[in-house]
Design an enzyme around this catalytic site. Sequence first.
Site, PDB file in Angstrom:
ATOM      1  N   HIS A  35       0.819  -1.215   0.000  1.00  0.00           N
ATOM      2  CA  HIS A  35       0.000   0.000   0.000  1.00  0.00           C
ATOM      3  C   HIS A  35       0.854   1.267   0.000  1.00  0.00           C
ATOM      4  O   HIS A  35       0.364   2.337  -0.347  1.00  0.00           O
ATOM      5  CB  HIS A  35      -0.977  -0.007   1.181  1.00  0.00           C
ATOM      6  CG  HIS A  35      -0.378   0.289   2.514  1.00  0.00           C
ATOM      7  ND1 HIS A  35      -0.056  -0.695   3.430  1.00  0.00           N
ATOM      8  CD2 HIS A  35      -0.040   1.456   3.110  1.00  0.00           C
ATOM      9  CE1 HIS A  35       0.438  -0.138   4.517  1.00  0.00           C
ATOM     10  NE2 HIS A  35       0.464   1.170   4.352  1.00  0.00           N
TER      11      HIS A  35
ATOM     12  N   ASP B   1       0.029  -7.564   1.325  1.00  0.00           N
ATOM     13  CA  ASP B   1       0.514  -6.189   1.508  1.00  0.00           C
ATOM     14  C   ASP B   1       2.044  -6.134   1.509  1.00  0.00           C
ATOM     15  O   ASP B   1       2.643  -5.379   2.277  1.00  0.00           O
ATOM     16  CB  ASP B   1      -0.045  -5.583   2.795  1.00  0.00           C
ATOM     17  CG  ASP B   1       0.092  -4.052   2.818  1.00  0.00           C
ATOM     18  OD1 ASP B   1       0.219  -3.459   1.733  1.00  0.00           O
ATOM     19  OD2 ASP B   1       0.083  -3.473   3.913  1.00  0.00           O
TER      20      ASP B   1
ATOM     21  N   SER C 176       4.732   2.475   8.006  1.00  0.00           N
ATOM     22  CA  SER C 176       4.353   1.327   7.178  1.00  0.00           C
ATOM     23  C   SER C 176       5.527   0.854   6.342  1.00  0.00           C
ATOM     24  O   SER C 176       6.182   1.640   5.660  1.00  0.00           O
ATOM     25  CB  SER C 176       3.187   1.699   6.254  1.00  0.00           C
ATOM     26  OG  SER C 176       2.024   1.941   6.991  1.00  0.00           O
TER      27      SER C 176
END
Length: 493
Positions: free
Chosen positions: A139, A169, A242
């Site tokens: 993402h 992911d 992230s």
Amino acid sequence: MNTRLTSPRALAIALASAGVIGAVGAGAYTSAVSAPTNATPIAAAPAMVTLPDFSTITSRDGPAVVNISVTGTMKASDDEAAAEIQGVDPEDPMFQFFRRFQGQINPRGQQQQQRDVPVRAQGSGFIVDPSGIIITNAHVVKDAKEVTVKLTDRREYRAKVLGADAKTDIAVLKIDAKNLPVLALGNTKDLKVGEWVLAIGSPFGFENTVTAGVVSAKGRSLPDDSYVPFIQTDVAVNPGNSGGPLLNTRGEVVGINSQIYSRSGGYQGVSFAIPIDVAVQVKDQIVATGKASHARLGVAVQEVNQAFADSFKLDKPEGALVSNIEKGGPGDKAGLKAGDVIRKVDGQAIVSSGDLPAVIGQQAPGKKVTLEVWRQGERQELQAKLGDASDKPTQVAKADTGAGQGKLGLALRPLQPQEKREAGVESGLLIEDAAGPSAQAGVQAGDVLLAINGTPAQSLEQVREVVAKATNKSVALLIQRGEDKIFVPVRIG
């Protein structure tokens, strides 16, 4: 104010008695000072706990953690574009102001124009190969037109996205560099709940920020990410973290920080990381082929709660309850039936329903696996050849776990031939009305009752007989509503 001074001897004895200093320190002092013969022995203090040296881990492993900047575009309406042009983040309260302001300019009913709006984002990643292979979240680089990787020594590189896998992911980047520092990879299986862990990343763009905490849980299943058994921690993770590494006290990567649970958009004490075992498997596939493949069983499953455990005579509420099976799919060919409870895959226990898609999804398409299922009160083993998840994704049904008390409370009638064709079923009973415990459990008029406690519902007498013979406090109804099938537990006692 009177101040009372305490002698070193008295202070040492008091601290040792309270367990503040160890027995060795107390013993060294009392050996120099003769104690009374009637003195109470001082209990040995518990072993001192040594905290991990986060500074050593940070200085050694920090250079292998990178900052990732992404530029791209997204489609937005005129009012959203106006706010973006003004530099307002969509999460900012002022964003809604610009939307209302633009709404006053554009009369209601006027069609909004779609346009490309520049998007900039930041994330983290870490180097796993000195030739420039970097792992991050999918993402982070989604819809990216340009990806820039910045090292701790301030060098910057344009990165190529080798591949990204939305199901886990995970994304893999490549930069044109050599002799880069790398992180050692650990083993998630050896990770223990309560163990110290460390995160390094770029929250809000603050590069190489270090936060620490403990592992809160393992094997967490999230609604939108059924392929990943997440590691839950209380490490502070925020936007920009992230893709960054989660390290154990040996400096080994055990996970990739991916998501947070938040009602405010910021950290609230719960964060989730992708196990490094899953990430490495996906990374190797992407490096070799440019994409990742996942297996599928072709079934919809739901959670086994205590009511279902009672209905199916299970010793405890564990496993994945099969509520629907794709015709001609791997599960159908293996002989799975609605009402089966899958408890193991190749000997690996399935505790919650989310464990099944995570275990299956990490297998290679075409692999043969052994399924241990619970059917009609007995343990059985089935052999299944897994399909490819890219052909048709498996949807996991969500159970309505509400339950009431009393009798079943259903008004039933047989399905007409045309109704059977429309519903796509060979047998079943139409629910004309639901009251009492059935209504409280979520059953509605118009639903089709397909089975009760695993027994196909073919007649009203059959349903009454199954309810009459039920020795537990609840029965499991297999309901079809539209194209969806789901088990509903209904209390009968």
